[in-house]
Design a protein around this motif. Structure first.
Motif, PDB file in Angstrom:
ATOM      1  N   LYS A 590       0.826  -1.201   0.000  1.00  0.00           N
ATOM      2  CA  LYS A 590       0.000   0.000   0.000  1.00  0.00           C
ATOM      3  C   LYS A 590       0.866   1.259   0.000  1.00  0.00           C
ATOM      4  O   LYS A 590       0.566   2.247  -0.674  1.00  0.00           O
ATOM      5  CB  LYS A 590      -0.913  -0.013   1.223  1.00  0.00           C
ATOM      6  N   LYS A 591       1.961   1.220   0.763  1.00  0.00           N
ATOM      7  CA  LYS A 591       2.873   2.358   0.794  1.00  0.00           C
ATOM      8  C   LYS A 591       3.462   2.606  -0.590  1.00  0.00           C
ATOM      9  O   LYS A 591       3.536   3.749  -1.062  1.00  0.00           O
ATOM     10  CB  LYS A 591       3.982   2.078   1.807  1.00  0.00           C
ATOM     11  N   LYS A 592       3.893   1.534  -1.248  1.00  0.00           N
ATOM     12  CA  LYS A 592       4.436   1.671  -2.593  1.00  0.00           C
ATOM     13  C   LYS A 592       3.368   2.174  -3.569  1.00  0.00           C
ATOM     14  O   LYS A 592       3.645   2.971  -4.471  1.00  0.00           O
ATOM     15  CB  LYS A 592       4.980   0.326  -3.076  1.00  0.00           C
ATOM     16  N   GLN A 593       2.128   1.698  -3.354  1.00  0.00           N
ATOM     17  CA  GLN A 593       1.042   2.106  -4.234  1.00  0.00           C
ATOM     18  C   GLN A 593       0.776   3.606  -4.087  1.00  0.00           C
ATOM     19  O   GLN A 593       0.514   4.305  -5.067  1.00  0.00           O
ATOM     20  CB  GLN A 593      -0.233   1.315  -3.906  1.00  0.00           C
ATOM     21  N   ILE A 594       0.835   4.099  -2.847  1.00  0.00           N
ATOM     22  CA  ILE A 594       0.617   5.531  -2.619  1.00  0.00           C
ATOM     23  C   ILE A 594       1.686   6.350  -3.331  1.00  0.00           C
ATOM     24  O   ILE A 594       1.410   7.397  -3.930  1.00  0.00           O
ATOM     25  CB  ILE A 594       0.598   5.825  -1.106  1.00  0.00           C
ATOM     26  N   GLU A 595       2.925   5.862  -3.270  1.00  0.00           N
ATOM     27  CA  GLU A 595       3.997   6.567  -3.964  1.00  0.00           C
ATOM     28  C   GLU A 595       3.735   6.608  -5.470  1.00  0.00           C
ATOM     29  O   GLU A 595       3.927   7.637  -6.126  1.00  0.00           O
ATOM     30  CB  GLU A 595       5.330   5.894  -3.681  1.00  0.00           C
ATOM     31  N   GLU A 596       3.286   5.465  -6.016  1.00  0.00           N
ATOM     32  CA  GLU A 596       2.989   5.412  -7.449  1.00  0.00           C
ATOM     33  C   GLU A 596       1.800   6.308  -7.792  1.00  0.00           C
ATOM     34  O   GLU A 596       1.784   6.982  -8.822  1.00  0.00           O
ATOM     35  CB  GLU A 596       2.713   3.974  -7.871  1.00  0.00           C
ATOM     36  N   GLU A 597       0.782   6.313  -6.908  1.00  0.00           N
ATOM     37  CA  GLU A 597      -0.399   7.141  -7.164  1.00  0.00           C
ATOM     38  C   GLU A 597      -0.052   8.623  -7.147  1.00  0.00           C
ATOM     39  O   GLU A 597      -0.630   9.418  -7.879  1.00  0.00           O
ATOM     40  CB  GLU A 597      -1.492   6.840  -6.133  1.00  0.00           C
ATOM     41  N   TYR A 598       0.896   8.985  -6.277  1.00  0.00           N
ATOM     42  CA  TYR A 598       1.304  10.389  -6.249  1.00  0.00           C
ATOM     43  C   TYR A 598       1.940  10.791  -7.570  1.00  0.00           C
ATOM     44  O   TYR A 598       1.636  11.852  -8.138  1.00  0.00           O
ATOM     45  CB  TYR A 598       2.282  10.621  -5.103  1.00  0.00           C
ATOM     46  N   LEU A 599       2.822   9.932  -8.082  1.00  0.00           N
ATOM     47  CA  LEU A 599       3.433  10.217  -9.375  1.00  0.00           C
ATOM     48  C   LEU A 599       2.375  10.272 -10.476  1.00  0.00           C
ATOM     49  O   LEU A 599       2.418  11.115 -11.366  1.00  0.00           O
ATOM     50  CB  LEU A 599       4.485   9.149  -9.701  1.00  0.00           C
ATOM     51  N   GLN A 600       1.385   9.336 -10.382  1.00  0.00           N
ATOM     52  CA  GLN A 600       0.324   9.318 -11.384  1.00  0.00           C
ATOM     53  C   GLN A 600      -0.524  10.581 -11.313  1.00  0.00           C
ATOM     54  O   GLN A 600      -0.963  11.113 -12.337  1.00  0.00           O
ATOM     55  CB  GLN A 600      -0.547   8.076 -11.181  1.00  0.00           C
ATOM     56  N   SER A 601      -0.770  11.071 -10.078  1.00  0.00           N
ATOM     57  CA  SER A 601      -1.577  12.289  -9.937  1.00  0.00           C
ATOM     58  C   SER A 601      -0.886  13.483 -10.584  1.00  0.00           C
ATOM     59  O   SER A 601      -1.536  14.377 -11.124  1.00  0.00           O
ATOM     60  CB  SER A 601      -1.840  12.574  -8.456  1.00  0.00           C
ATOM     61  N   GLN A 602       0.462  13.503 -10.504  1.00  0.00           N
ATOM     62  CA  GLN A 602       1.183  14.585 -11.155  1.00  0.00           C
ATOM     63  C   GLN A 602       0.997  14.511 -12.671  1.00  0.00           C
ATOM     64  O   GLN A 602       0.837  15.534 -13.342  1.00  0.00           O
ATOM     65  CB  GLN A 602       2.677  14.491 -10.803  1.00  0.00           C
ATOM     66  N   LYS A 603       1.010  13.278 -13.193  1.00  0.00           N
ATOM     67  CA  LYS A 603       0.791  13.119 -14.633  1.00  0.00           C
ATOM     68  C   LYS A 603      -0.622  13.551 -15.019  1.00  0.00           C
ATOM     69  O   LYS A 603      -0.837  14.217 -16.027  1.00  0.00           O
ATOM     70  CB  LYS A 603       1.017  11.666 -15.034  1.00  0.00           C
ATOM     71  N   ILE A 604      -1.614  13.148 -14.178  1.00  0.00           N
ATOM     72  CA  ILE A 604      -3.010  13.497 -14.471  1.00  0.00           C
ATOM     73  C   ILE A 604      -3.196  15.001 -14.468  1.00  0.00           C
ATOM     74  O   ILE A 604      -3.876  15.581 -15.317  1.00  0.00           O
ATOM     75  CB  ILE A 604      -3.944  12.822 -13.445  1.00  0.00           C
ATOM     76  N   SER A 605      -2.556  15.670 -13.496  1.00  0.00           N
ATOM     77  CA  SER A 605      -2.662  17.131 -13.425  1.00  0.00           C
ATOM     78  C   SER A 605      -2.082  17.771 -14.671  1.00  0.00           C
ATOM     79  O   SER A 605      -2.647  18.712 -15.225  1.00  0.00           O
ATOM     80  CB  SER A 605      -1.947  17.633 -12.172  1.00  0.00           C
ATOM     81  N   ALA A 606      -0.952  17.242 -15.120  1.00  0.00           N
ATOM     82  CA  ALA A 606      -0.329  17.790 -16.329  1.00  0.00           C
ATOM     83  C   ALA A 606      -1.209  17.558 -17.553  1.00  0.00           C
ATOM     84  O   ALA A 606      -1.358  18.439 -18.403  1.00  0.00           O
ATOM     85  CB  ALA A 606       1.045  17.159 -16.533  1.00  0.00           C
ATOM     86  N   ILE A 607      -1.831  16.359 -17.619  1.00  0.00           N
ATOM     87  CA  ILE A 607      -2.708  16.054 -18.752  1.00  0.00           C
ATOM     88  C   ILE A 607      -3.930  16.961 -18.744  1.00  0.00           C
ATOM     89  O   ILE A 607      -4.395  17.435 -19.783  1.00  0.00           O
ATOM     90  CB  ILE A 607      -3.116  14.570 -18.714  1.00  0.00           C
ATOM     91  N   GLY A 608      -4.478  17.221 -17.542  1.00  0.00           N
ATOM     92  CA  GLY A 608      -5.627  18.120 -17.452  1.00  0.00           C
ATOM     93  C   GLY A 608      -5.300  19.508 -17.959  1.00  0.00           C
ATOM     94  O   GLY A 608      -6.082  20.126 -18.684  1.00  0.00           O
ATOM     95  N   ARG A 609      -4.118  20.020 -17.558  1.00  0.00           N
ATOM     96  CA  ARG A 609      -3.712  21.340 -18.050  1.00  0.00           C
ATOM     97  C   ARG A 609      -3.464  21.306 -19.551  1.00  0.00           C
ATOM     98  O   ARG A 609      -3.773  22.261 -20.272  1.00  0.00           O
ATOM     99  CB  ARG A 609      -2.462  21.800 -17.310  1.00  0.00           C
ATOM    100  N   LEU A 610      -2.888  20.190 -20.002  1.00  0.00           N
ATOM    101  CA  LEU A 610      -2.625  20.063 -21.428  1.00  0.00           C
ATOM    102  C   LEU A 610      -3.920  20.050 -22.234  1.00  0.00           C
ATOM    103  O   LEU A 610      -4.023  20.685 -23.276  1.00  0.00           O
ATOM    104  CB  LEU A 610      -1.815  18.786 -21.690  1.00  0.00           C
ATOM    105  N   ALA A 611      -4.939  19.325 -21.709  1.00  0.00           N
ATOM    106  CA  ALA A 611      -6.218  19.196 -22.434  1.00  0.00           C
ATOM    107  C   ALA A 611      -6.860  20.547 -22.668  1.00  0.00           C
ATOM    108  O   ALA A 611      -7.407  20.810 -23.733  1.00  0.00           O
ATOM    109  CB  ALA A 611      -7.165  18.294 -21.638  1.00  0.00           C
ATOM    110  N   GLY A 612      -6.794  21.438 -21.656  1.00  0.00           N
ATOM    111  CA  GLY A 612      -7.389  22.761 -21.841  1.00  0.00           C
ATOM    112  C   GLY A 612      -6.459  23.721 -22.549  1.00  0.00           C
ATOM    113  O   GLY A 612      -6.902  24.606 -23.271  1.00  0.00           O
ATOM    114  N   GLY A 613      -5.120  23.559 -22.314  1.00  0.00           N
ATOM    115  CA  GLY A 613      -4.180  24.542 -22.835  1.00  0.00           C
ATOM    116  C   GLY A 613      -3.953  24.457 -24.328  1.00  0.00           C
ATOM    117  O   GLY A 613      -3.752  25.482 -24.985  1.00  0.00           O
ATOM    118  N   VAL A 614      -3.924  23.229 -24.884  1.00  0.00           N
ATOM    119  CA  VAL A 614      -3.608  23.097 -26.308  1.00  0.00           C
ATOM    120  C   VAL A 614      -4.860  22.998 -27.164  1.00  0.00           C
ATOM    121  O   VAL A 614      -4.753  22.853 -28.373  1.00  0.00           O
ATOM    122  CB  VAL A 614      -2.717  21.848 -26.552  1.00  0.00           C
TER     123      VAL A 614
END
Length: 972
Positions: A590-614
């Motif tokens: 679970k600890k490792k999963q949280i670390e992976e989810e945090y990295l994934q959330s950063q990607k999701i945030s970037a994709i969200g900004r990308l979707a509106g920005g471009v």
């Protein structure tokens, strides 16, 4: 004791207590404001773009926030204090006719202690785009204010509440509610009931005299966020000073003297009533009360034939003890007049019935039949499991409150209300023994006696042997206690298992037996769990080669896939004698999963900004490609190969445009065009389409409630949401036989009100608890790579929430899943789809002179070529400034095609200037963001004639031109 009934209103709130100000000079410059706004406190706006325009009034701040709702805005404002209380974490200020809530760090809140109504404040900070509350990083008291300077308006003007204004209202006090943290008055005038929240302390005796008095109250009016339809008005007035409450006409002294106040302790809470020790009191807000709480209330007679009346006064508190229960037989409860009292009685269980949240025991006691209705407070454990130890035929002792059985209509003399399973104790159980059982019991007793005899002889010897063993065991236990983890393994000096934790089997799937050697344990149980078995083998061998080694390592595990943390250390006694080795295992997946989810959330945030920005640039690129393809198609109309290739490429452009719209829907940069739909018809049509796509292993059922309410929605998008949910349910069935049910009912949901609930239920594999909380995250999927994008549920959730609805998921692993969509009920009639007339539409009578405005040169060039190819005269401008310059010299244009998203001077600003100079000029706005366009189309002052969504085809533009030209012809 007589039975009493009353109607009771209650609300749990806070009582405000005045605070004291401290002073601070206004010495911090605007540059410091920008630095201070970077420090985070609850409600801060870190991570948002901050508008560098500094607002100096509340009205100016409101305008900038409305103009740029997605930004944070800095402010430095002087305003007057109109509400502040110690019990609330915010205060309210007003300037003119505008007031707002503010929050500030504790350091600045303490400076407000002793503040008075109307005091002048200076507040400085930033506003957040996701809340209407102002985040203050600096608060300063400028001086005592003049209360008379507050601009007062009527609370209700023309039937409309003056929200966020400083208002005055007069009415008769109908209800008074008091708790350790709350004073609330309900004022009644001829038209309505209005709630007043008092932010200052008042003696109980003075509050009692307010009941029935005519008072005038001043304060700030706002929407009541905690109002319920039955108990409070939807708006409320906040008053912080005694001078804001003026008695115009005192209550009748005779009625005050005749009013009696009674107290009681709540022993049971029903849906619309509560039971105290001896009374049954009707309420309109009973869920907000607490079992065990004490209430004081005043009862006035009503026209009802039932004894009791309506409770006008409520004062609440908590009691330290519960009233003692009266011991009695069930047959004596009525004779002893114990109705509505707490009693302790007994009875034989005749039967047990269960519902989702309650259990009903039917009992009898020497011919007296009665029921016990149990509603446990703890619903985490299923009802049936809580009563698994009670069977029909048991004699049980029960402690509860006697109630009238009218609600259940059982015909029994009374009903016992119980809210704790511990208040039911099995006293005895009927046991029937056969002769063979009796003989076996006698043999057992004989064997037990013999065993006791021999055990007594060997006891002394065992005590001596156990003493030495206890020393060793104590050392092992101490070492194990220091390293408590998920699984514990202790080995002795011979490297054999001396102690094993039960969690070892849960981790490794096999049990390790006491006495097994270290090598056997490694080969037969441990190695198969590790992805790199050789690496763990070396770690294991090293720990036994070095008796003093203490080490910890993390290993990737398999079956199931995850991570294990392994710790090993020597076991020593108090004399540092080596007694063995301890090895512990901790599942850190679970600890490792949280670390992976945090990295994934950063990607999701970037994709969200990308979707509106471009999106804008992407739409421009699609516009150029589509326009060039249409030109190519028209130039090569006689060449089949050119026409075939251009058509295929055009279809690809259309598909890319649709994908871009989906991304904009996910990022909420597009507006859903909705209308009133017949929900039942839409669900039925969707079901018919789905039924033809499901294979024979799926049993597809549809259940639609009669008279299903209509909803406001977009038919295509709502249908796509249902298709997504049903396809997910189909995938859950895999290749096994399964059932999918699509159902719809009318219901009421908190936060929405009356709504339509559409459910998709399956009996598939279900979703694990750790996976369930991620199902609505974008790009999260449990399907194999290439089988799903993970956008289905996140996009569906975005559509439902934009329609004002909610979507929830409930699932049990191995049992199935249910997805619920709640959409608000529409009170409007269903819109019929108009039948288009077969009469040909008139086309433009002449070539049109068009001014094309776009900052993208490729878009201007390709679109102007298309317009010219259609026979129109096209002129171009690269932005708003050039457009206005052209119109100064030549305004003889039939249409202006205006892009909204442009640098320097936006399309909106350009349109405003065009309307100021040429109010009759035809303007068609063009954008890839439909929400930007909808705001302009809904603004009467801008009056755009039409909207064209990028990327558009020339047929779309020509159809729009023809329709506008037809409108001109019909007007002429």
């Amino acid at each position: 004791m007589s039975r009493r009934q009353a109607k009771l209103g209650f609300r749990s709130m806070h009582v405000g207590i005045p605070l004291v100000y401290q002073f601070r000079r206004r010495t911090v410059a605007i540059a410091a404001l920008i630095l201070l706004s970077g420090f985070a406190f609850p409600g801060s706006v870190l991570g948002h773009d901050v508008d560098d325009t500094l607002a100096e009034t509340l009205n100016e701040l409101t305008q900038t926030r409305n103009a740029h709702p997605d930004r944070s805005h800095a402010f430095d404002i002087e305003a007057q204090l109109v509400f502040e209380t110690r019990e609330w974490n915010r205060f309210r200020v007003i300037e003119g006719l505008r007031s707002d809530w503010c929050v500030a760090p504790t350091e600045y809140r303490q400076r407000l202690m002793g503040a008075r109504l109307g005091d002048r404040l200076r507040i400085r900070g930033t506003s957040s785009p996701n809340t209407t509350i102002l985040n203050c990083t600096y608060v300063e008291l400028l001086g005592r204010g003049d209360v008379d300077s507050l601009m007062t308006v009527p609370a209700i003007d023309g039937g409309v509440a003056n929200l966020s204004r400083y208002v005055v209202h007069t009415g008769v006090v109908k209800n008074v509610f008091v708790s350790p943290r709350l004073i609330r008055l309900d004022l009644k005038d001829p038209q309505r009931l209005l709630s007043i929240y008092v932010g200052f302390a008042m003696p109980i005796e003075e509050l009692r005299t307010l009941l029935g008095a005519t008072v005038t109250v001043t304060g700030v009016m706002e929407t009541n966020p905690q109002a319920s339809p039955l108990s409070e008005s939807p708006v409320r007035i906040l008053s912080m000073s005694p001078e804001q409450l003026q008695i115009q006409e005192p209550a009748d002294p005779a009625s005050i003297q005749q009013r009696k106040y009674e107290t009681g302790q709540i022993t049971y809470i029903g849906e619309d009533y509560v039971l105290t020790d001896g009374s049954r009191i009707q309420t309109i807000d009973s869920p907000r009360l607490q079992v065990g709480g004490r209430i004081e209330y005043s009862v006035t007679p009503t026209d009802s034939n039932e004894p009791g009346g309506e409770a006008k006064w409520i004062s609440t508190g908590l009691a330290s003890t519960f009233p003692a229960a009266v011991a009695t037989r069930a047959s004596d409860i009525i004779d002893r007049e114990l109705m509505f009292h707490r009693v302790r009685t007994q009875g034989r269980v005749r039967s047990i019935d269960f519902s989702d949240h309650a259990a009903q025991l039917k009992l009898d006691d020497e011919g007296t039949n009665f029921s016990a209705w149990i509603t446990p407070r703890n619903l985490a454990v299923p009802i049936r499991e809580q009563f698994s130890g009670i069977e029909a035929g048991d004699w049980v002792q029960l402690t509860g409150t006697v109630d009238s059985p009218t609600a259940l209509q059982t015909g029994e003399p009374f009903l016992l209300r119980i809210d704790r399973t511990s208040d039911i104790v099995v006293a005895s159980r009927l046991v029937q023994l056969e002769s063979r059982t009796v003989a076996l019991m006698l043999l057992g007793f004989g064997a037990l006696a013999s065993t006791a005899f021999f055990w007594q002889r060997s006891l002394r010897h065992q005590v001596r042997m156990a003493t030495e063993e206890l020393r060793s065991l104590n050392a092992r236990i101490m070492a194990a206690t220091r390293a408590v983890r998920d699984g514990i393994l202790v080995l002795d000096l011979d490297n054999r298992v001396a102690q094993v934790d039960e969690d070892i089997q849960a981790i490794f799937g096999n049990q390790i037996a006491v006495g097994d050697g270290a090598d056997r344990t490694l080969r037969c149980v441990l190695l198969s769990r590790f992805a790199d078995s050789q690496d763990f083998h070396e770690f294991w061998d090293q720990s036994f080669r070095d008796p003093t080694l203490t080490a910890a390592r993390e290993f990737q595990s398999v079956h199931p896939t995850g991570w294990l943390s392994v710790y090993t250390a020597p076991v020593v006694d108090t004399n540092d004698r080596h007694l063995g080795r301890i090895v512990t295992f901790e599942d850190i997946s679970k600890k490792k999963q949280i670390e992976e989810e945090y990295l994934q959330s950063q990607k999701i945030s970037a994709i969200g900004r990308l979707a509106g920005g471009v999106a804008h640039d992407f739409n421009n690129a699609l516009q150029v490609i589509g326009a060039r393809l249409e030109l190519l198609s028209s130039l090569g109309a006689d060449d089949d190969r050119i026409r075939e290739h251009s058509q295929a490429a055009t279809m690809a452009v259309d598909k890319a445009s649709e994908m871009n719209r989906q991304l904009l829907t996910f990022s909420r940069r597009t507006t859903i065009e909705s209308k009133t739909l017949c929900t039942a018809n839409l669900i039925q049509e969707t079901a018919e389409m789905l039924r033809n796509t499901f294979q024979a292993n799926i049993n597809f059922r549809v259940s639609i409630a009669p008279d299903l309410w209509p909803v406001e929605s977009n038919a295509a998008q709502l249908q796509q949401v249902l298709i997504n949910l049903c396809f997910n349910a189909r995938d859950a069935a895999k290749h096994a036989v399964g059932t999918i049910e699509l159902s719809a009912i009318n219901t009421v949901r908190e936060g929405i009100g009356e709504c339509v609930q559409i459910s998709v239920t399956d009996d598939g594999v279900g979703i694990a608890a750790e996976t369930l909380r991620h199902v609505f995250e974008p790009f999260f999927t449990t399907k194999a790579v290439g089988e799903g994008t993970g956008l289905g549920l996140s996009t569906s959730l975005s559509v439902v929430e934009q329609l004002g609805g909610r979507m929830t998921c409930q699932s049990d692993l191995g049992k199935g899943t249910r997805m619920d969509v709640h959409l608000p009920r529409s009170k409007r009639s269903v819109e019929e789809v108009p039948i288009e007339s077969a009469k040909p539409q008139p086309t433009a009578a002449r070539s049109q002179r068009i001014l094309l405005v776009d900052d993208d040169e490729a878009v201007r060039k390709s679109t102007s070529l298309l317009l010219t190819n259609l026979g129109h005269e096209a002129h171009v401008a690269n932005g708003g400034k050039q457009t206005l310059s052209i119109l100064e010299d030549d305004s003889n244009f039939d249409f202006i095609l205006l892009d909204l998203t442009m640098p320097d001077m936006s399309g909106r600003e350009t349109l405003i200037e065009i309307r100021r100079r040429l109010p009759d000029m035809r303007v068609i706005i063009c954008s890839g963001f439909s929400d930007d366009a909808s705001h302009i189309m809904e603004t009467d002052a801008l009056r755009a004639d039409a909207f064209l969504s990028k990327p558009f085809r020339i047929r779309d533009f020509q159809k729009l031109i023809d329709s506008l030209a037809s409108l001109d012809q019909s007007i002429a």
